[in-house]
Design an enzyme around this catalytic site. Structure first.
Site, mmCIF file in Angstrom:
data_model
loop_
_atom_site.group_PDB
_atom_site.id
_atom_site.type_symbol
_atom_site.label_atom_id
_atom_site.label_comp_id
_atom_site.label_asym_id
_atom_site.label_seq_id
_atom_site.Cartn_x
_atom_site.Cartn_y
_atom_site.Cartn_z
ATOM 1 C CG ASP A 8 4.557 -1.329 -7.442
ATOM 2 O OD1 ASP A 8 3.919 -2.368 -7.242
ATOM 3 O OD2 ASP A 8 5.383 -0.756 -6.789
ATOM 4 C CG ASP A 129 0.186 1.580 2.051
ATOM 5 O OD1 ASP A 129 0.706 0.276 2.261
ATOM 6 O OD2 ASP A 129 -0.365 1.765 1.276
#
Length: 240
Positions: A8, A129
């Site tokens: 990330d 998500d």
């Protein structure tokens, strides 16, 4: 089942967030390409990349570290975050990315997902998500009334390569993945499903592998950086 190590990216560094909160970022490596090489040397087959700044900005922000990773590593990589138009999709795929992940636009512009999946077969995934089954967008900052399973089913005939399902409340929390919700989603669609969020041990990976429905893979981040999960050992166990 493929294990996808996660990198990330925030402000050019490899970080991990806690439940998607940008102000709760832990920096694990200020050289993302070196981190990627370490994962490849441990034997990974894929890399999972996220442009965190891009997810909030709506346009690529961490392009330089992503490009450095693509140049440094021969294994395929998938990327999500800030990819919201066809020009950006084309640009990333032209730079050597194996697969783009479309999240926010899957809710706001599903026609773009379908167009991209037709134009680039096998190279477009949908990122779903969710908090308590409801989809969140724009870097998880905005919650919607859309149910994760409903959104997944809407792309059943679109030709997308995979659905990456993240339980936001589990992400970065080292509390284990939401196995029942992931399995339920995988049963609801014929599209390959990749589990994400909370995968923090070898037992978690085995639980996902043996959840009763075939998953395409699982993504793990913080556990690999913290040492709670040994990548080489995990890959060997999944092969066995």
């Amino acid at each position: 089942m493929i294990l996808y190590p996660a990198i990330d990216l925030k402000d050019g560094q490899a970080v991990r967030l806690l439940r998607g909160e940008m102000d709760k970022a832990t920096v694990f490596n200020d050289d993302p390409a070196a981190q990627a090489r370490a994962f490849v040397e441990a034997g990974c087959q894929w890399l999972h990349l996220v442009d965190l700044n891009g997810a909030f900005a709506g346009t690529p922000v961490n392009a330089a570290p992503v490009e450095a990773i693509l140049e440094a590593c021969e294994v395929p990589a998938q990327l999500g975050g800030g990819i919201r138009d066809m020009a950006t999709i084309e640009a990333w795929l032209d730079k050597g990315l194996a697969r783009v992940i479309l999240g926010t636009v899957a809710v706001e512009d599903p026609a773009l997902v379908r167009e991209a999946a037709r134009a680039f077969p096998g190279r477009v995934a949908v990122g779903i998500d969710a908090r308590k089954g409801r989809v969140a967008t724009k870097g998880w900052a905005e919650e919607t009334d859309v149910e994760a399973t409903e959104l997944a089913r809407s792309f059943e005939d679109a030709g997308v390569a995979a659905i990456i399902y993240t339980d936001i409340d589990r992400d970065g929390a080292m509390q284990g993945p939401n196995v029942p919700a992931t399995a339920a989603l995988a049963r609801a669609v014929s599209i390959p499903v990749i589990a994400s969020g909370g995968v923090s041990s070898l037992d978690d990976l085995i639980a996902l592998r043996d959840c009763g429905v075939a998953l395409d893979g699982a993504i793990s981040g913080r556990a690999l950086y913290d040492g709670a999960l040994d990548l080489g050992e995990a890959l060997a166990s999944l092969r066995d």
